[in-house]
Design a protein around this motif. Structure first.
Motif, short mmCIF file in Angstrom:
data_model
loop_
_atom_site.label_atom_id
_atom_site.label_comp_id
_atom_site.label_asym_id
_atom_site.label_seq_id
_atom_site.Cartn_x
_atom_site.Cartn_y
_atom_site.Cartn_z
N THR A 115 0.82 -1.20 0.00
CA THR A 115 0.00 0.00 0.00
C THR A 115 0.86 1.26 0.00
O THR A 115 1.92 1.30 0.62
CB THR A 115 -0.95 0.02 1.21
N LEU A 118 -1.99 5.16 4.02
CA LEU A 118 -1.72 4.95 5.44
C LEU A 118 -2.32 3.66 5.95
O LEU A 118 -1.86 3.12 6.95
CB LEU A 118 -2.27 6.14 6.25
N ILE A 119 -3.35 3.15 5.28
CA ILE A 119 -3.97 1.90 5.72
C ILE A 119 -4.26 1.01 4.52
O ILE A 119 -4.38 1.48 3.38
CB ILE A 119 -5.29 2.14 6.50
N ASP A 148 3.54 -4.63 4.77
CA ASP A 148 2.92 -3.68 5.72
C ASP A 148 1.58 -4.20 6.23
O ASP A 148 0.59 -3.48 6.27
CB ASP A 148 2.72 -2.31 5.06
N ASP A 150 0.77 -4.64 9.08
CA ASP A 150 0.41 -3.90 10.28
C ASP A 150 -0.46 -2.70 9.97
O ASP A 150 -1.01 -2.07 10.89
CB ASP A 150 1.68 -3.43 10.99
N ARG A 151 -0.63 -2.36 8.69
CA ARG A 151 -1.46 -1.21 8.31
C ARG A 151 -2.92 -1.60 8.12
O ARG A 151 -3.71 -0.81 7.60
CB ARG A 151 -0.91 -0.56 7.04
N THR A 177 5.45 -7.68 8.73
CA THR A 177 5.21 -6.61 9.70
C THR A 177 6.52 -6.34 10.46
O THR A 177 7.39 -7.20 10.52
CB THR A 177 4.13 -7.00 10.74
N ASP A 182 2.24 -6.51 15.97
CA ASP A 182 1.51 -5.60 15.09
C ASP A 182 0.29 -6.25 14.44
O ASP A 182 -0.46 -5.57 13.74
CB ASP A 182 2.43 -5.05 13.99
N ARG A 325 1.08 9.43 2.36
CA ARG A 325 1.93 8.34 2.84
C ARG A 325 3.40 8.67 2.58
O ARG A 325 4.27 8.45 3.43
CB ARG A 325 1.55 7.04 2.13
N ARG A 392 2.24 8.42 12.66
CA ARG A 392 1.65 7.18 12.13
C ARG A 392 0.15 7.09 12.42
O ARG A 392 -0.58 6.39 11.73
CB ARG A 392 2.37 5.96 12.72
N SER A 393 -0.30 7.78 13.46
CA SER A 393 -1.71 7.71 13.84
C SER A 393 -2.54 8.81 13.18
O SER A 393 -3.63 9.13 13.62
CB SER A 393 -1.86 7.81 15.35
N ASN A 394 -2.00 9.41 12.13
CA ASN A 394 -2.77 10.37 11.33
C ASN A 394 -2.92 11.73 11.99
O ASN A 394 -3.85 12.48 11.66
CB ASN A 394 -4.15 9.80 10.98
#
Length: 420
Positions: A115, A118-119, A148, A150-151, A177, A182, A325, A392-394
């Motif tokens: 990706t 971010l998710i 990724d 973990d996303r 990950t 994660d 990202r 990372r948490s936006n």
């Protein structure tokens, strides 16, 4: 040339993957020998390491590949996928067509999700689950590689659980990950773990020289400055301006004298990150838009009919997420560099004798070590890690970096320290 040549400093992981690939090949051979006319395909118990699994070997239907950033976990997973599809004399030979196709990203039976947002979305995971149900087209396995992992949000991961728990007999899942923590425990318990370590700096330098043609002295310097992060080391070894940008970044916090200075430094850092991210994505964005307008039969500068605007708008939204990202990745790289600086300061204050990461900033490190305390260095390291988490948490990048720069301002220790 083997598919494992670029997986440096990971001897244990490579051994585990090689053993599994050998087991998979032997079991497939047993199946072909026992059923005349059967195509090259593994028996139903092949991916679960059933009774036919040779002693000392192990194969699993799902793998969790973990390792710190820059350890090469995604590359290791892709090399394993190539070894599973390999038709050469030794799994992962790197010479046969399946190996070359997997490494080039063009093998029809290796589905790779990476990706640039971010998710990982629910729709992307549902598409993967559909791909996992298909039988292989040309290879022995249907390999689903998720970088990724973990996303994924928790509810997205739960959708994936059933397919990982009971995959078709010829499907193998590879999840990558940074840490086993994660992903959900339910996913973790159904995967065989393979953990990568931080590779030695000299191994990373050798890779940069061999693969990227870097100057040996510059490669060694880049490997140390990046703390053996392969991606960052390559960036430093191949970008002529990277060292100067890094130097300005690391010297900025020690020159701050007020909150106003901190705010300005934060704005400069975020602006530079946005500029670098835009530069990295602009050409691709323009190409994608040109290809879409051409596919829709539109003129590049003509009016877009209302019925087609949704497709153009969707592309623009995807590009905005990708740019976001990219900016986050640039800022995270800056945080890693800042961590290396204060790590050097702290080890100097503690007199640990550990070799420094930033050998070219010895004077600034010594100055910071003399004028601050170990407690202040630890607090700054903690603040940088907190900022990384916020990014990372936006969180709003400018606010997160402003808060960090305010905490990094030099403050005289109660008693000036002498260099050990």
């Amino acid at each position: 040339m083997s598919v494992w040549d670029d997986i440096v400093g990971q001897e244990n992981a490579v051994a585990a993957f090689n053993a599994a690939a050998l087991a998979a090949r032997e079991m497939a051979g047993q199946r072909e020998a026992s059923i005349p006319g059967t195509a090259s395909a593994p028996p139903d118990n092949a991916v679960s390491g059933g009774a036919d699994c040779p002693a000392g070997f192990a194969m699993s239907h799902a793998w969790l590949v973990t390792g710190p950033p820059g350890s090469g976990r995604s590359n290791a997973a892709r090399a394993f996928a190539a070894a599973l599809q390999c038709t050469g004399p030794v799994p992962g030979c790197g010479q046969c067509k399946p190996c070359r196709d997997v490494m080039a990203g063009s093998h029809p039976d290796v589905v790779r999700l990476t990706t640039e947002k971010l998710i990982i979305t629910m729709d992307e995971v549902k598409t993967l689950i559909g791909e996992a149900q298909r039988r292989p087209w040309t290879g022995r396995w249907r390999v689903i590689l998720v970088e990724d992992a973990d996303r994924m949000a928790e509810r997205t991961t739960n959708v994936l659980l059933k397919s990982i728990e009971e995959p078709p007999p010829q499907t193998v899942w590879l999840l990558c990950t940074p840490s086993a923590d994660d992903v959900l425990p339910t996913i973790r318990s159904r995967c065989r773990p393979v953990t990568l370590r931080i590779p030695p700096a000299d191994a990373v330098a050798e890779l940069l020289v061999r693969r990227d043609g870097a100057d040996p002295e510059l490669a060694a310097r880049a490997a140390r400055a990046s703390q053996s992060h392969i991606g960052l080391a390559r960036h430093l070894a191949t970008d002529a301006d990277a060292w100067e940008r890094r130097r300005r970044l690391l010297l900025a916090p020690v020159s701050l004298r007020s909150v106003g200075d901190a705010v300005l430094a934060a704005a400069s850092l975020v602006e530079a990150a946005e500029s670098e991210a835009k530069e990295a994505t602009a050409e691709r964005d323009a190409r994608e838009k040109a290809e879409l307008t051409r596919a829709l039969g539109l003129e590049s500068d003509g009016k877009i009919p209302a019925a087609l605007r949704a497709q153009i708008r969707q592309l623009e939204e995807d590009q905005k997420r990708r740019a976001k990202r990219a900016r986050t990745d640039v800022l995270d790289r800056a945080m890693i560099d800042l961590l290396s600086f204060y790590r050097d300061v702290l080890t100097t204050q503690m007199g640990s004798g550990v070799e420094r990461v930033n050998l070219d900033l010895a004077e600034a490190v010594d100055q910071a070590a003399r004028t601050t305390s170990p407690e202040q260095s630890l607090a700054r390291i903690s603040a940088i890690e907190e900022c990384r988490g916020r990014l990372r948490s936006n969180a709003a990048p400018l606010l997160a970096v402003e808060a960090l720069m305010v905490q990094l301002r030099p403050q005289a220790a109660s008693t000036p320290r002498q260099s050990p």
